[in-house]
Design a protein around this motif. Structure first.
Motif, PDB file in Angstrom:
ATOM      1  N   GLU A 253       0.832  -1.207   0.000  1.00  0.00           N
ATOM      2  CA  GLU A 253       0.000   0.000   0.000  1.00  0.00           C
ATOM      3  C   GLU A 253       0.865   1.256   0.000  1.00  0.00           C
ATOM      4  O   GLU A 253       0.810   2.074  -0.899  1.00  0.00           O
ATOM      5  N   TRP A 254       1.641   1.414   1.066  1.00  0.00           N
ATOM      6  CA  TRP A 254       2.570   2.533   1.201  1.00  0.00           C
ATOM      7  C   TRP A 254       3.919   1.962   1.610  1.00  0.00           C
ATOM      8  O   TRP A 254       3.983   1.024   2.407  1.00  0.00           O
ATOM      9  N   ILE A 255       5.005   2.510   1.071  1.00  0.00           N
ATOM     10  CA  ILE A 255       6.318   2.021   1.473  1.00  0.00           C
ATOM     11  C   ILE A 255       6.934   2.958   2.508  1.00  0.00           C
ATOM     12  O   ILE A 255       6.669   4.162   2.514  1.00  0.00           O
ATOM     13  N   PRO A 256       7.760   2.412   3.405  1.00  0.00           N
ATOM     14  CA  PRO A 256       8.416   3.238   4.423  1.00  0.00           C
ATOM     15  C   PRO A 256       9.729   3.817   3.905  1.00  0.00           C
ATOM     16  O   PRO A 256      10.698   3.095   3.701  1.00  0.00           O
ATOM     17  N   LEU A 257       9.752   5.122   3.664  1.00  0.00           N
ATOM     18  CA  LEU A 257      10.993   5.800   3.301  1.00  0.00           C
ATOM     19  C   LEU A 257      11.645   6.365   4.558  1.00  0.00           C
ATOM     20  O   LEU A 257      10.965   6.844   5.462  1.00  0.00           O
ATOM     21  N   ASN A 258      12.957   6.306   4.577  1.00  0.00           N
ATOM     22  CA  ASN A 258      13.701   6.716   5.768  1.00  0.00           C
ATOM     23  C   ASN A 258      14.149   8.169   5.690  1.00  0.00           C
ATOM     24  O   ASN A 258      14.537   8.657   4.630  1.00  0.00           O
ATOM     25  N   SER A 259      14.092   8.828   6.824  1.00  0.00           N
ATOM     26  CA  SER A 259      14.658  10.161   6.977  1.00  0.00           C
ATOM     27  C   SER A 259      15.429  10.165   8.287  1.00  0.00           C
ATOM     28  O   SER A 259      15.081   9.432   9.220  1.00  0.00           O
ATOM     29  N   ALA A 260      16.483  10.957   8.352  1.00  0.00           N
ATOM     30  CA  ALA A 260      17.340  10.957   9.536  1.00  0.00           C
ATOM     31  C   ALA A 260      17.620  12.388   9.985  1.00  0.00           C
ATOM     32  O   ALA A 260      17.550  13.331   9.189  1.00  0.00           O
ATOM     33  N   ILE A 261      17.952  12.534  11.262  1.00  0.00           N
ATOM     34  CA  ILE A 261      18.199  13.853  11.850  1.00  0.00           C
ATOM     35  C   ILE A 261      19.400  13.768  12.790  1.00  0.00           C
ATOM     36  O   ILE A 261      19.584  12.761  13.484  1.00  0.00           O
ATOM     37  N   VAL A 262      20.195  14.819  12.800  1.00  0.00           N
ATOM     38  CA  VAL A 262      21.232  14.983  13.818  1.00  0.00           C
ATOM     39  C   VAL A 262      20.939  16.263  14.599  1.00  0.00           C
ATOM     40  O   VAL A 262      20.339  17.201  14.070  1.00  0.00           O
ATOM     41  N   VAL A 263      21.368  16.272  15.851  1.00  0.00           N
ATOM     42  CA  VAL A 263      21.185  17.447  16.714  1.00  0.00           C
ATOM     43  C   VAL A 263      22.538  17.820  17.308  1.00  0.00           C
ATOM     44  O   VAL A 263      23.271  16.960  17.809  1.00  0.00           O
ATOM     45  N   THR A 264      22.846  19.091  17.258  1.00  0.00           N
ATOM     46  CA  THR A 264      24.122  19.566  17.795  1.00  0.00           C
ATOM     47  C   THR A 264      24.047  19.734  19.309  1.00  0.00           C
ATOM     48  O   THR A 264      22.975  19.696  19.922  1.00  0.00           O
ATOM     49  N   GLU A 265      25.218  19.965  19.885  1.00  0.00           N
ATOM     50  CA  GLU A 265      25.270  20.440  21.261  1.00  0.00           C
ATOM     51  C   GLU A 265      24.631  21.841  21.306  1.00  0.00           C
ATOM     52  O   GLU A 265      24.417  22.462  20.256  1.00  0.00           O
ATOM     53  N   PRO A 266      24.311  22.354  22.493  1.00  0.00           N
ATOM     54  CA  PRO A 266      23.774  23.718  22.571  1.00  0.00           C
ATOM     55  C   PRO A 266      24.718  24.728  21.920  1.00  0.00           C
ATOM     56  O   PRO A 266      25.934  24.666  22.097  1.00  0.00           O
ATOM     57  N   VAL A 267      24.133  25.639  21.147  1.00  0.00           N
ATOM     58  CA  VAL A 267      24.916  26.603  20.377  1.00  0.00           C
ATOM     59  C   VAL A 267      25.157  27.853  21.229  1.00  0.00           C
ATOM     60  O   VAL A 267      24.205  28.425  21.774  1.00  0.00           O
ATOM     61  N   ARG A 300      19.688  24.349  20.229  1.00  0.00           N
ATOM     62  CA  ARG A 300      20.498  23.460  19.411  1.00  0.00           C
ATOM     63  C   ARG A 300      20.040  23.606  17.958  1.00  0.00           C
ATOM     64  O   ARG A 300      18.995  24.188  17.684  1.00  0.00           O
ATOM     65  N   ILE A 301      20.797  23.016  17.042  1.00  0.00           N
ATOM     66  CA  ILE A 301      20.372  22.931  15.654  1.00  0.00           C
ATOM     67  C   ILE A 301      20.032  21.477  15.358  1.00  0.00           C
ATOM     68  O   ILE A 301      20.851  20.586  15.578  1.00  0.00           O
ATOM     69  N   ALA A 302      18.814  21.246  14.900  1.00  0.00           N
ATOM     70  CA  ALA A 302      18.402  19.929  14.433  1.00  0.00           C
ATOM     71  C   ALA A 302      18.378  19.961  12.911  1.00  0.00           C
ATOM     72  O   ALA A 302      17.661  20.772  12.323  1.00  0.00           O
ATOM     73  N   MET A 303      19.175  19.110  12.279  1.00  0.00           N
ATOM     74  CA  MET A 303      19.299  19.086  10.820  1.00  0.00           C
ATOM     75  C   MET A 303      18.930  17.708  10.300  1.00  0.00           C
ATOM     76  O   MET A 303      19.493  16.705  10.730  1.00  0.00           O
ATOM     77  N   GLY A 304      17.963  17.657   9.392  1.00  0.00           N
ATOM     78  CA  GLY A 304      17.513  16.379   8.869  1.00  0.00           C
ATOM     79  C   GLY A 304      17.628  16.282   7.361  1.00  0.00           C
ATOM     80  O   GLY A 304      17.773  17.291   6.660  1.00  0.00           O
TER      81      GLY A 304
END
Length: 462
Positions: A253-267, A300-304
């Motif tokens: 029906e629907w396929i699972p695509l992956n996405s990822a995120i990293v988070v820095t230390e406090p800026v 922090r910066i969260a980048m995905g």
């Protein structure tokens, strides 16, 4: 990398003090008015609006892990009210006016989510802001102009979508080599796990039963079978999004695509000043292998972005753990766009899945013959779209005819995905071409959009 936390579902739970405990499992066979499979945003919003409309309804939610285990507790925290699907595809199930109204109602979900959070005392670190999509090459700027022109052709208000030049874009956030940006107004930044956990508590206060650690073994008319008993219900809602493939009969029906995120230390504050990122905007870019970022409540910066896009046989991750190579790619994106951040350490990395239909367009509906409803296929816009799903599914379950039930995404069912290995080859081929397109554009000075990206879209029907 060794000092960085990888997995444990997401940083958002670490921000809340750790993973939550489990609610009780299903005590055996139960009989309710409505059974909802999946305790993420879609299922919880559906329960919320059903109870608002009819407080006497008996509702049971069954969840394989815990409420908010999936994308609802792992996403990038953009409550955008956005519309990034192919508008023309919805003309096969509706009218131009219907598509315009669909988009208008989606924009309204941002205010609605904030309203409910205020009414229910949910502190999800919500902050109203703008979304900036940056162009760092002339080709990317061309794509933004085309996107904004398409917005205007579909009657999107200019306050919602407008272009700014290089100087104004750099004044918002000092992105390296910025050429300009598309500004999307009326969005909000959220802490997604706080939102989903607060919503789960809100529906429980209204009398909804949430059962966790339940494996669903089948969904059929009037029955949800599980490893802990059977739930009998007049109406059933499948709210499993990226995990839909795991329910028997739904593998394609629907396929699972992956996405990822990293988070820095406090800026440090001095770095924020150097970045110019003082408005807490969320941002992405106009590359083919796109990224998305936010400034978190604790600075922090969260980048995905995309990691390994799809696992053979629709396999999913284990508790959010992601690959080392994915972390390195996200670091490269962060440093490429914001080279000022090179001295920052990464504190956390994780991944999750989003449900993708064969036509890459979101859908919600209910089969009157079986009494089974569904919603999903958000393709990265689930925080806000799931709210409209919940409102729409509540109307459909209660047999109401409203302004929502006639929208062109309702009861839209695209064809199934191909069998393996064809879907693995198609998805990986698409992302390989996107990566190659970005490289070719960079090698040629970024003057023109690579035709490889157009080919990639054709391969999988985007």
């Amino acid at each position: 990398m060794d000092a960085m936390k990888n997995g444990d579902v997401s940083f958002w739970y670490a921000d809340m003090g750790g993973l939550p405990g489990y609610r009780p499992a299903l005590p055996g066979d139960v009989d309710v008015d409505v059974c909802i499979v999946g305790a993420g945003y879609t299922g919880l919003w559906t329960a919320y609006y059903l109870k608002a409309a009819n407080p006497d309804l008996s509702i049971a939610i069954v969840e394989k892990e815990f409420a908010g285990f999936g994308a609802s507790g792992r996403n990038g925290g953009w409550c955008s009210g956005g519309f990034s699907w192919n508008r023309s595809k919805y003309l096969s199930s509706g009218t131009r006016e219907g598509v315009i109204d669909f988009e208008r109602q989606l924009r309204g979900t941002v205010d609605e989510v904030i309203r409910v959070c205020e009414a229910e005392g949910i502190d999800a670190n919500i902050r109203r802001t703008d979304c900036l999509t940056f162009a760092c090459t002339p080709a990317q700027m061309q794509r933004l102009r085309a996107e904004q022109a398409d917005d205007m052709a579909w009657e999107v208000p200019q306050a919602r979508s407008h272009l700014i030049g290089a100087a104004e874009a750099a004044a918002r956030i000092r992105i390296k080599d910025v050429q300009g940006a598309l500004v999307t107004g009326g969005v909000a930044r959220v802490q997604p796990a706080k939102l989903v956990r607060g919503l789960a508590e809100a529906v429980e206060r209204k009398g909804v039963a949430i059962y966790e650690q339940i494996t669903v073994t089948g969904i059929s008319k009037g029955r949800v079978t599980t490893n802990r008993g059977t739930v009998t219900a007049h109406r059933i809602v499948r709210a499993t999004e990226g995990f839909t493939h795991g329910i028997p009969g739904n593998a394609r029906e629907w396929i699972p695509l992956n996405s990822a995120i990293v988070v820095t230390e406090p800026v440090p504050e001095a770095m924020w000043e150097d970045l110019g990122w003082t408005g807490h905007e969320v941002f992405g870019d106009a590359s083919h292998a796109y990224c998305y970022a936010q400034r978190t409540q604790d600075n922090r910066i969260a980048m995905g972005g995309r990691g390994v896009p799809y696992r053979f046989g629709s396999k999913t991750d284990v508790n959010g753990e992601t690959q080392r190579e994915t972390v390195e790619k996200l670091k490269e994106i962060l440093y490429r766009m914001l080279p000022q951040t090179r001295a920052l350490a990464l504190d956390h990395a994780w991944c999750g899945v989003l449900g993708v239909p064969r036509d890459w367009c979101a859908t919600a509906g209910l089969d009157r013959q079986t009494g089974i409803g569904w919603a999903g296929g958000y393709v990265g816009l689930g925080v806000s779209t799931s709210n409209l799903s919940g409102q729409t599914l509540a109307d459909l379950v209660l047999d109401k005819q409203t302004e929502r039930t006639t929208l062109p995404w309702v009861n839209r069912k695209p064809r199934k995905w191909e069998v393996e290995p064809f879907r693995w080859l198609g998805v990986h081929g698409m992302y390989w071409l996107y990566t190659l397109a970005d490289r070719r554009e960079a090698a040629r000075g970024g003057m023109r959009t690579s035709r490889l990206a157009t080919l990639a879209n054709r391969i999988v029907g985007r």
